[in-house]
Scaffold this active site. Sequence first.
Site, mmCIF file in Angstrom:
data_model
loop_
_atom_site.group_PDB
_atom_site.id
_atom_site.type_symbol
_atom_site.label_atom_id
_atom_site.label_comp_id
_atom_site.label_asym_id
_atom_site.label_seq_id
_atom_site.Cartn_x
_atom_site.Cartn_y
_atom_site.Cartn_z
ATOM 1 N N HIS A 92 0.854 -1.190 0.000
ATOM 2 C CA HIS A 92 0.000 0.000 0.000
ATOM 3 C C HIS A 92 0.893 1.244 0.000
ATOM 4 C CE1 HIS A 92 0.925 0.439 4.265
ATOM 5 N NE2 HIS A 92 0.482 -0.781 4.503
ATOM 6 N N HIS B 29 4.221 1.299 1.984
ATOM 7 C CA HIS B 29 5.371 0.613 1.387
ATOM 8 C C HIS B 29 5.938 1.437 0.231
ATOM 9 C CE1 HIS B 29 2.765 -2.698 3.041
ATOM 10 N NE2 HIS B 29 3.876 -2.851 3.734
ATOM 11 N N CYS C 105 3.298 -11.566 18.791
ATOM 12 C CA CYS C 105 2.365 -11.015 17.791
ATOM 13 C C CYS C 105 2.749 -11.575 16.437
ATOM 14 C CB CYS C 105 2.420 -9.489 17.756
ATOM 15 S SG CYS C 105 1.468 -8.827 16.359
ATOM 16 N N CYS D 159 3.480 -8.874 13.719
ATOM 17 C CA CYS D 159 4.820 -8.271 13.803
ATOM 18 C C CYS D 159 5.904 -9.328 13.696
ATOM 19 C CB CYS D 159 5.041 -7.564 15.140
ATOM 20 S SG CYS D 159 4.014 -6.143 15.434
ATOM 21 N N CYS E 211 -1.092 -6.366 21.178
ATOM 22 C CA CYS E 211 0.020 -5.801 20.404
ATOM 23 C C CYS E 211 -0.154 -4.283 20.325
ATOM 24 C CB CYS E 211 0.022 -6.387 18.998
ATOM 25 S SG CYS E 211 1.163 -5.508 17.909
ATOM 26 N N HIS F 214 -0.633 -3.547 16.309
ATOM 27 C CA HIS F 214 -1.809 -4.067 15.612
ATOM 28 C C HIS F 214 -3.076 -4.088 16.452
ATOM 29 C CE1 HIS F 214 1.623 -5.581 13.272
ATOM 30 N NE2 HIS F 214 0.833 -5.331 12.254
ATOM 31 N N LYS G 65 -1.478 5.012 12.046
ATOM 32 C CA LYS G 65 -0.482 4.555 11.078
ATOM 33 C C LYS G 65 -1.191 3.803 9.961
ATOM 34 C CE LYS G 65 3.152 1.289 10.251
ATOM 35 N NZ LYS G 65 3.614 -0.047 10.518
ATOM 36 N N LYS H 41 -2.726 -2.393 6.986
ATOM 37 C CA LYS H 41 -3.867 -3.252 6.680
ATOM 38 C C LYS H 41 -4.731 -3.480 7.915
ATOM 39 C CE LYS H 41 -3.420 -7.477 5.334
ATOM 40 N NZ LYS H 41 -4.417 -8.466 5.524
HETATM 41 O O1 ME8 Z 1 8.438 -5.148 8.740
HETATM 42 N N1 ME8 Z 1 4.187 4.710 6.910
HETATM 43 O O2 ME8 Z 1 7.711 -5.809 6.653
HETATM 44 P P1 ME8 Z 1 6.390 -4.918 6.445
HETATM 45 C C1 ME8 Z 1 5.459 4.624 6.505
HETATM 46 N N2 ME8 Z 1 9.285 -7.875 6.687
HETATM 47 N N3 ME8 Z 1 6.060 3.474 6.147
HETATM 48 C C2 ME8 Z 1 5.327 2.360 6.182
HETATM 49 C C3 ME8 Z 1 3.976 2.361 6.583
HETATM 50 C C4 ME8 Z 1 3.405 3.612 6.951
HETATM 51 N N4 ME8 Z 1 2.156 3.731 7.337
HETATM 52 N N5 ME8 Z 1 3.510 1.107 6.524
HETATM 53 C C5 ME8 Z 1 4.541 0.327 6.092
HETATM 54 C C6 ME8 Z 1 8.502 -5.863 7.751
HETATM 55 N N6 ME8 Z 1 5.640 1.079 5.879
HETATM 56 C C7 ME8 Z 1 9.620 -6.881 7.638
HETATM 57 C C8 ME8 Z 1 10.888 -6.148 7.279
HETATM 58 S S1 ME8 Z 1 13.510 -6.080 6.720
HETATM 59 C C9 ME8 Z 1 14.822 -7.079 6.983
HETATM 60 C C10 ME8 Z 1 12.110 -7.016 7.208
HETATM 61 C C11 ME8 Z 1 6.953 0.614 5.388
HETATM 62 O O3 ME8 Z 1 5.735 -5.474 5.222
HETATM 63 C C12 ME8 Z 1 8.084 1.002 6.339
HETATM 64 O O4 ME8 Z 1 9.290 1.004 5.623
HETATM 65 O O5 ME8 Z 1 5.597 -4.868 7.694
HETATM 66 C C13 ME8 Z 1 8.089 -0.150 7.305
HETATM 67 O O6 ME8 Z 1 9.298 -0.246 8.015
HETATM 68 C C14 ME8 Z 1 7.876 -1.316 6.361
HETATM 69 O O7 ME8 Z 1 6.956 -0.807 5.380
HETATM 70 C C15 ME8 Z 1 7.319 -2.549 7.051
HETATM 71 O O8 ME8 Z 1 6.960 -3.486 6.078
#
Ligand code: ME8
Length: 504
Positions: free
Chosen positions: A23, A26, A131, A134, A152, A155, A305, A308
């Site tokens: 979304h 990301h 969680c 997370c 959590c 979440h 924040k 999903k």
């Molecule tokens: O944490 N505002 O993956 P994830 C800003 N797989 N950035 C956001 C955001 C928001 N509302 N929502 C998501 C993971 N992000 C692990 C990471 S790395 C070795 C493993 C971005 O799919 C932001 O960069 O939950 C956040 O850190 C990341 O998506 C989390 O993605």
Amino acid sequence: MVSEQGRVYYITTPIYYPNAEPHLGHAYTTVFADVMARYHRMIGDETFYLTGTDEHGLKLQQAAERAGEHPKDFVDRMAEIYKRYWRMLDISYDRFIRTTDDDHVRVVEHAISEMHRKGLIYKGRYSGWYCVSCEKFYNASEYLMIDGRPYCPIHRKPLEWVEEETYYFKLSEFSDFLEKVLRDYDIVYPRHFAHEVLNKLRESDLLDVSVARPKERVWWGVEVPFDRDFTVYVWFDALLNYLTGAGFLTDGERFRRYWPSAHHVIGKDILWFHTAIWFAMLKALDLPLPRKVLVHSFIINKGLKMGKSAGNVVRIEDLISRYQDSDGVRYILTRIFNLGKDVEVSTSLLDSIYNSELADNLGNLVRRVAVLIRKKSSGEVTSESLEPRLAAKAEETIRKYNELMSSYEVSRAAQAVMDLLREANAYINEVRPWEASDPERALYNLAEVIKVAASLLAPITPKTSQRLSSALGFSISNPSKVNFEGGSLYKVSEAPILFRKVRG
Ligand code: ME8
């Protein structure tokens, strides 16, 4: 400070969980990293941009179960969806890494075995509140208590009690090391995030972390090589992707060249993993730390924040169609990018950036100048010299832009270009070339400003800059060296309407 020729720039995003489509949150991280990667390529650095998907662990195992698919089929399908989104947004990654890739699995097996051999991994029992969203254990100072149950904090879902055998990584042994690097090294940016981690380290004793799950609970993961009844904890697996992407174990020379220039872009939600745990893992492997961990804040929607689970996601494709194309979205995300503060993304904010900066300031200027060159100067302009006021403003903009880009201030860099374009709009209104009998010099000055702006905007709005370069007949230059001198010839082949205004 502008990078010298021949420097290496390795930039990474987090690898996202492909349990759902990406979304705008990301896209926020991925577009920022892309702007930095494109900028560094343009100034001549040997650049490598890594992004990808984090495909193992309970969260993905459960998502696949819910979809009625084998996890491998599920992640194969989802990884393609991520790639499709990044194509839609013109993301210029050099590798899309998946934690199911063979070279990565080998890195994970190697890393955990190496730490085990060094006595840094040991077997034990674990109990705690987990969680799944997370993929993380929470302790009593971190979780929320709601109606007598732990929830959590991210979440807002009930945590799950886990009690099982595990393997621990001796994080506790790295407490002095972490204290020192977070205090004395300039890796975490902005700096206050390093202090946040330091405070957490000082508040309580650093505990060892569980880095394996029993296979009967989490079978979808990399098997622990020295005990096949366990799989490697998903975060331990995921963090190592940054080494795999730089060629660790597969190309030693490339790894030695790239690794010291690693820049990890992350959201603040995963700061602890990318500092405390990751730095200790690297130390355990006798590897140097990354050059930078760039931490940004969240985009929030309706006060929460974006995510999903909060049910407030903004869909990338909706914004691409609202703001004309990928460039509209890339520009807006760059303009709202903020390392320090959370940003609320309201339609009115996004509309106003798009309308006033892209449609009015850039779009109108280009359209007017191109139409006038065709009407009043038979489609071509050249001149030996430049109007000094615009020349001075352009030079100052180029200098400021490069400084800002080198300090990750992409939003202010974009605003500096907008200031230059505002100056050009003021100039055209002042000199009124549509009334002049010989407007060539004035139009030439304006074409020069458009060339400068197109070059500086190229990392942010690559398609638009390309379109401008072919419409006005110039080539995009290295933003650290754009020249603003007389003597060029602009041949206008098109008077494009770049961005149509949107209405509420
Ligand atoms: O944490 N505002 O993956 P994830 C800003 N797989 N950035 C956001 C955001 C928001 N509302 N929502 C998501 C993971 N992000 C692990 C990471 S790395 C070795 C493993 C971005 O799919 C932001 O960069 O939950 C956040 O850190 C990341 O998506 C989390 O993605």
